[in-house]
Design a protein around this motif. Structure first.
Motif, short mmCIF file in Angstrom:
data_model
loop_
_atom_site.label_atom_id
_atom_site.label_comp_id
_atom_site.label_asym_id
_atom_site.label_seq_id
_atom_site.Cartn_x
_atom_site.Cartn_y
_atom_site.Cartn_z
N LEU A 92 -25.82 0.55 -12.30
CA LEU A 92 -26.66 -0.47 -11.64
C LEU A 92 -27.17 -1.48 -12.65
O LEU A 92 -27.25 -2.68 -12.34
CB LEU A 92 -27.84 0.21 -10.94
CG LEU A 92 -27.53 1.00 -9.67
CD1 LEU A 92 -28.78 1.73 -9.19
CD2 LEU A 92 -27.00 0.07 -8.59
N ALA A 93 -27.50 -1.01 -13.86
CA ALA A 93 -27.95 -1.94 -14.90
C ALA A 93 -26.86 -2.96 -15.21
O ALA A 93 -27.14 -4.14 -15.47
CB ALA A 93 -28.35 -1.18 -16.17
N SER A 136 -27.08 -5.68 -12.60
CA SER A 136 -28.36 -6.37 -12.41
C SER A 136 -28.31 -7.78 -13.01
O SER A 136 -27.59 -8.04 -13.97
CB SER A 136 -29.49 -5.57 -13.05
OG SER A 136 -29.27 -5.42 -14.44
N SER A 161 -31.51 -9.56 -13.35
CA SER A 161 -32.89 -9.95 -13.61
C SER A 161 -33.63 -8.78 -14.25
O SER A 161 -33.13 -7.64 -14.29
CB SER A 161 -33.60 -10.33 -12.31
OG SER A 161 -33.72 -9.20 -11.45
N GLY A 168 -34.19 -6.07 -11.71
CA GLY A 168 -33.01 -5.23 -11.52
C GLY A 168 -32.84 -4.21 -12.62
O GLY A 168 -32.49 -3.05 -12.35
N LEU A 169 -33.09 -4.61 -13.85
CA LEU A 169 -33.01 -3.66 -14.96
C LEU A 169 -34.06 -2.56 -14.82
O LEU A 169 -33.79 -1.39 -15.10
CB LEU A 169 -33.19 -4.39 -16.29
CG LEU A 169 -32.02 -5.25 -16.79
CD1 LEU A 169 -32.41 -5.96 -18.07
CD2 LEU A 169 -30.77 -4.40 -17.01
N ALA A 178 -32.90 -0.11 -12.21
CA ALA A 178 -31.76 0.66 -12.71
C ALA A 178 -32.21 1.73 -13.70
O ALA A 178 -31.77 2.89 -13.63
CB ALA A 178 -30.75 -0.27 -13.36
#
Length: 404
Positions: free
Chosen positions: A108-109, A112, A114, A117-118, A121
């Motif tokens: 997911l990272a 991402s 933004s 998002g990080l 994640a």
């Protein structure tokens, strides 16, 4: 804490033939070591990624610290719940799911775009990594019973291998591909490990011998003994993390070059990895208290020597300092099962690891405030004094141990 020391109901376990049981124990150990290496590598992989994220997302130092704190904080706070979940789903399923989550968090990272998002994640990955310490160490402890000290030191050493290998691997991959692709590649490794754990990790209760199971069930644990061990672990971690915070500044005051600084820290870390491996086996031979006295006393003396010696002899002492700094931890981890009632090993490890991780996060801040008031040398001496504070606690712990 009091509920933790209520005894668990006895359970009957079938005794396996010796060759089968030995093979299954080894499988538990090596799969636990693999999980430890992967999860600890994921934890420290963030350090290698921070410069890339700073450049790609335009993050400040506060935001970068937030990313590291989210992962470590999530991992630390969810270790006790992870142990509780394992009692419902089983150790194998919980550890496999946790490893899968840790891997998917990095995937997911890689998707991402933004800071938010990080953060999401790394929260997912930290949740997954919270399962590893209590469950993998608990599995090794249950599999080997009273002979778990040396295997636990091997397990402990495996974590350092992961901390060295995975950050180096992701740094290398970033040189040849976009960082997002590198994270997906590292995530794929975690997914593979999760699958292996789900398919091949034996049921630990099925491989305990009847004698070990009976001995384990007879153990009621010691609340005060575990509390003393917990305090020693917290202080030992504080010494280690506090010294590592000030060591670069201490060496710089001696005139070390920027190029040699990395070598100096590597000498400490190499010694630390060796210390985890060697002192666990040493503790099984000469006793917990004697080993703790040796490592903590030598740590205090070596810290003072590094402060007062010129650069060249100080550099020579750094590997030995690393051995003593990290050596105590393997002995302490190996003692957790001895102070734990039957059926509560995972919870004990979860509590212990939570305390040491929290100490590792808070100790540099506390020593930093001391350093602001009395300087680098004074704060470093304070870490040596903290090592000596462990002595009376170790003496008090002696009466709670079957052997010393």
């Amino acid at each position: 804490m009091r509920l933790f020391f209520l005894s668990a109901p006895a359970t009957n376990t079938a005794e396996c033939p010796d060759p089968t049981r030995s093979a299954q124990r080894k499988r538990v150990l090596w799969l636990s070591c693999t999980a430890h290496a992967l999860h600890d590598g994921y934890t420290d992989m963030i350090y290698a990624l921070l410069p890339t994220w700073q450049a790609d997302f335009g993050l400040g130092y506060g935001a970068l610290a937030l990313l590291r704190g989210i992962y470590a904080g999530t991992m630390a706070t969810l270790q006790v719940p992870a142990g509780s979940l394992a009692r419902l789903l089983g150790t194998r399923a919980t550890l496999a799911i946790g490893t899968l989550l840790a891997a998917l968090g990095y995937a997911l990272a890689g998707m991402s775009g933004s800071l938010l998002g990080l953060c999401v994640a790394l929260t997912v990955s930290g949740c997954g990594s919270s399962t590893q310490h209590p469950l993998a160490s608990g599995s090794v402890s249950r599999a080997y019973g009273r002979n778990a000290r040396a295997p636990l030191s091997v397990y402990n050493f495996a974590g350092d291998l992961g901390k060295s290998a995975l950050p180096a691997a992701v740094s290398l991959l970033i040189n040849f591909m976009p960082w997002r692709h590198a994270l997906w590649a590292m995530s794929a490794i975690g997914i593979l490990v999760a699958l292996v754990i789900a398919l091949f990790l034996p049921s630990v209760r099925g491989i305990e011998s009847s004698a070990e199971a009976t001995a384990s069930e007879a153990t009621q644990g010691s609340q005060s003994g575990f509390s003393l061990l917990f305090a020693i672990g917290v202080l030992d971690t504080a010494v280690r993390m506090g010294l590592l915070t000030f060591l670069p500044f201490l060496l710089r005051s001696k005139g070390i070059s920027p190029q040699m600084m990395g070598t100096a820290l590597a000498l400490v870390f190499i010694g630390g990895a060796a210390g985890k491996f060697a002192c666990g086996a040493l503790g099984a031979r000469v006793g917990v208290i004697g080993t703790v006295f040796t490592t903590e006393g030598a740590t205090a003396v070596l810290i003072l020597a590094v402060i007062w010696l010129p650069l060249a002899p100080a550099m020579i002492l750094l590997p030995l300092l690393g051995v003593m700094l990290n050596g105590t931890s393997s002995v302490l981890y190996g003692t957790v099962p001895e102070l734990t009632p039957a059926g509560r090993t995972e919870r004990a490890f979860a509590l212990f690891y939570t305390g040491t991780i929290a100490s590792g996060a808070l100790a540099p801040v506390a020593y930093g405030l001391v350093g602001d008031r009395i300087g680098v040398h004074g704060a470093t001496i304070a870490t040596a004094a903290t090592a000596l504070v462990i002595f009376p606690l170790a003496l008090a712990l002696r009466r709670h141990l079957s052997t010393t």
